[in-house]
Each structure stands twice: as structure tokens, then as C-alpha cells.
Design a protein around this motif. Structure first.
Motif, mmCIF file in Angstrom:
data_model
loop_
_atom_site.group_PDB
_atom_site.id
_atom_site.type_symbol
_atom_site.label_atom_id
_atom_site.label_comp_id
_atom_site.label_asym_id
_atom_site.label_seq_id
_atom_site.Cartn_x
_atom_site.Cartn_y
_atom_site.Cartn_z
ATOM 1 N N VAL A 1 0.827 -1.203 0.000
ATOM 2 C CA VAL A 1 0.000 0.000 0.000
ATOM 3 C C VAL A 1 0.861 1.252 0.000
ATOM 4 N N ALA A 2 0.251 2.332 -0.471
ATOM 5 C CA ALA A 2 0.842 3.658 -0.322
ATOM 6 C C ALA A 2 0.251 4.252 0.945
ATOM 7 N N VAL A 3 1.105 4.680 1.852
ATOM 8 C CA VAL A 3 0.680 5.336 3.090
ATOM 9 C C VAL A 3 0.798 6.836 2.820
ATOM 10 N N ILE A 4 -0.341 7.490 2.654
ATOM 11 C CA ILE A 4 -0.398 8.872 2.189
ATOM 12 C C ILE A 4 -0.633 9.796 3.378
ATOM 13 N N SER A 5 0.191 10.831 3.483
ATOM 14 C CA SER A 5 0.120 11.768 4.615
ATOM 15 C C SER A 5 -0.096 13.194 4.111
ATOM 16 N N PRO A 6 -1.331 13.559 3.749
ATOM 17 C CA PRO A 6 -1.567 14.932 3.294
ATOM 18 C C PRO A 6 -1.257 15.940 4.394
ATOM 19 N N ARG A 7 -0.746 17.108 3.987
ATOM 20 C CA ARG A 7 -0.330 18.118 4.962
ATOM 21 C C ARG A 7 -1.461 19.027 5.405
ATOM 22 N N GLY A 8 -2.627 18.883 4.834
ATOM 23 C CA GLY A 8 -3.759 19.720 5.225
ATOM 24 C C GLY A 8 -5.011 19.265 4.507
ATOM 25 N N LEU A 9 -6.119 19.921 4.835
ATOM 26 C CA LEU A 9 -7.408 19.550 4.255
ATOM 27 C C LEU A 9 -7.418 19.735 2.744
ATOM 28 N N HIS A 10 -6.872 20.828 2.263
ATOM 29 C CA HIS A 10 -6.869 21.101 0.823
ATOM 30 C C HIS A 10 -6.128 19.998 0.068
ATOM 31 N N GLU A 11 -4.963 19.613 0.579
ATOM 32 C CA GLU A 11 -4.190 18.551 -0.071
ATOM 33 C C GLU A 11 -4.897 17.206 0.039
ATOM 34 N N ALA B 1 -8.094 12.877 -6.931
ATOM 35 C CA ALA B 1 -7.220 12.275 -7.926
ATOM 36 C C ALA B 1 -7.208 10.747 -7.825
ATOM 37 N N VAL B 2 -7.155 10.233 -6.612
ATOM 38 C CA VAL B 2 -7.172 8.775 -6.427
ATOM 39 C C VAL B 2 -8.524 8.207 -6.861
ATOM 40 N N GLY B 3 -9.591 8.918 -6.559
ATOM 41 C CA GLY B 3 -10.915 8.489 -6.998
ATOM 42 C C GLY B 3 -11.036 8.450 -8.512
ATOM 43 N N ASN B 4 -10.372 9.378 -9.201
ATOM 44 C CA ASN B 4 -10.389 9.377 -10.670
ATOM 45 C C ASN B 4 -9.665 8.167 -11.239
ATOM 46 N N LEU B 5 -8.794 7.560 -10.454
ATOM 47 C CA LEU B 5 -8.149 6.305 -10.873
ATOM 48 C C LEU B 5 -9.015 5.093 -10.532
ATOM 49 N N LEU C 1 -0.305 4.990 -9.329
ATOM 50 C CA LEU C 1 -0.599 5.713 -8.092
ATOM 51 C C LEU C 1 0.652 6.437 -7.590
ATOM 52 N N GLU C 2 1.796 5.770 -7.657
ATOM 53 C CA GLU C 2 3.039 6.413 -7.241
ATOM 54 C C GLU C 2 3.323 7.646 -8.097
ATOM 55 N N LEU C 3 3.124 7.547 -9.398
ATOM 56 C CA LEU C 3 3.334 8.672 -10.295
ATOM 57 C C LEU C 3 2.395 9.821 -9.948
ATOM 58 N N LEU C 4 1.128 9.509 -9.693
ATOM 59 C CA LEU C 4 0.138 10.524 -9.332
ATOM 60 C C LEU C 4 0.540 11.259 -8.057
ATOM 61 N N LEU C 5 0.890 10.518 -7.023
ATOM 62 C CA LEU C 5 1.256 11.135 -5.747
ATOM 63 C C LEU C 5 2.540 11.960 -5.868
ATOM 64 N N THR C 6 3.469 11.487 -6.692
ATOM 65 C CA THR C 6 4.702 12.241 -6.921
ATOM 66 C C THR C 6 4.391 13.556 -7.627
ATOM 67 N N PRO D 1 3.297 13.847 0.428
ATOM 68 C CA PRO D 1 4.178 12.876 1.090
ATOM 69 C C PRO D 1 3.515 11.495 1.188
ATOM 70 N N PHE D 2 4.264 10.467 0.842
ATOM 71 C CA PHE D 2 3.763 9.098 0.969
ATOM 72 C C PHE D 2 4.939 8.158 1.110
ATOM 73 N N THR D 3 4.665 6.992 1.670
ATOM 74 C CA THR D 3 5.647 5.919 1.750
ATOM 75 C C THR D 3 4.975 4.644 1.280
ATOM 76 N N ARG D 4 5.771 3.681 0.932
ATOM 77 C CA ARG D 4 5.264 2.376 0.525
ATOM 78 C C ARG D 4 5.469 1.423 1.693
ATOM 79 N N ASP D 5 4.420 0.644 2.013
ATOM 80 C CA ASP D 5 4.489 -0.220 3.184
ATOM 81 C C ASP D 5 3.615 -1.453 2.947
#
Length: 153
Positions: free
Chosen positions: A83-93, A100-104, A125-130, A135-139
Motif C-alpha cells: 500500500v501507499a501510506v499517504i500523509s496529506p499536509r492539510g485539508l486542501h491537499e 485524484a485517487v478516486g479518478n483512478l 498511483l506512485e506517479l500521481l502522488l509524486t 508525502p507518501f511511503t510504501r508499506d
């Protein structure tokens, strides 16, 4: 169970729930995709063969009793997945990532930690988040959403 008005039948005909069991319990780890494959043979960690034959539309949830054999209860467990562990920095992000993930056509589910989300990892997904700069990590963690190929409501 999810119900929408105007449909001839519910989206998930047979909800599953955790059932109390007596005696030893063996957890059968299953991925998100495996928990939707409900007509097949499953080999439990202790070597027992389980034959699943649940109604179409059934989604197994962690803790669901699959079968009892010789006093041993076999229950569903969520297996760790890539999985991608996604850590948005705020509500907007967070909203931008969810859109964007929903569009995939992918599920984005909250993790145990506050403000962190999980999505099944793959190269798009990695390309999209980049590209979004989020910020995200793979786990390897249990994922409780739907597999990427499942597009139902």
C-alpha cells in the motif's frame, strides 16, 4: 450494508459480520481481492482446506467465521498488502488527493493514525502522488478497501 434507493436489490446482498466462536481460532489471512472471491477452496495456515460457497455479492470482512472443523473456528483476517501510506499536509491537499485517487477508480481508506490514508500501491498511483507532491511511503499493511479493478458504486 450499503443501500441506495431506486435499485432493484442492495449492492451487497449478503453482509458478513464477526461471530463469536468457541475453542481454538485460526485466522485465515486474505487480501482485499481475496475477500471478494467467495466461491473457491482456501488453504488455512494450519493446513486445513476450507471450501467457500457464499452467495454472489458477499464481501468477507475480517473476523467473519468461515467454518468450524473439529472444534476449530476459521475466521477471516486482513493480510498485509503493498500500500501507499499517504500523509496529506492539510485539508486542501487531502481533498486533492482523494479526488485524484478516486479518478483512478481506487479506494482511499483512513489508516489507524490520524490524517493518514491508505491506497493499494501500483506505479500509476506512485506517479500521481509524486506529481501532486504529497508525502507518501510504501508499506505492507492490511487494506480494508476494494481492489483497484472493482468499479461498483
Amino acid at each position: 450494508m450499503t443501500r441506495l434507493t431506486g435499485l432493484g436489490r442492495p449492492l451487497l446482498d449478503t453482509p458478513t459480520t464477526a461471530l463469536p466462536s468457541a475453542g481454538p481460532v485460526v485466522v485465515v489471512p486474505m487480501t482485499a481481492a481475496d475477500r471478494r472471491r467467495v466461491r473457491r477452496r482456501v488453504l488455512a495456515p494450519d493446513g486445513a482446506e476450507l471450501r467457500l460457497a457464499r452467495p454472489t455479492g458477499t464481501v468477507l470482512t475480517p473476523g467473519t467465521l468461515l467454518e468450524v472443523q473439529g472444534g476449530v473456528s476459521y475466521v477471516v483476517g486482513a493480510a498485509p498488502e503493498d500500500v501507499a501510506v499517504i500523509s496529506p499536509r492539510g485539508l486542501h491537499e487531502a481533498v486533492a488527493v482523494a479526488h485524484a485517487v478516486g479518478n483512478l477508480h481506487r479506494d482511499l481508506v483512513p489508516a489507524a493514525e490520524d490524517g493518514v490514508f491508505l491506497a493499494l500501491w501500483d506505479a500509476p498511483l506512485e506517479l500521481l502522488l509524486t506529481r501532486l507532491g504529497t508525502p507518501f511511503t510504501r508499506d505492507a499493511r492490511p487494506f480494508l478497501g476494494r481492489p483497484a479493478w472493482e468499479h461498483e458504486g
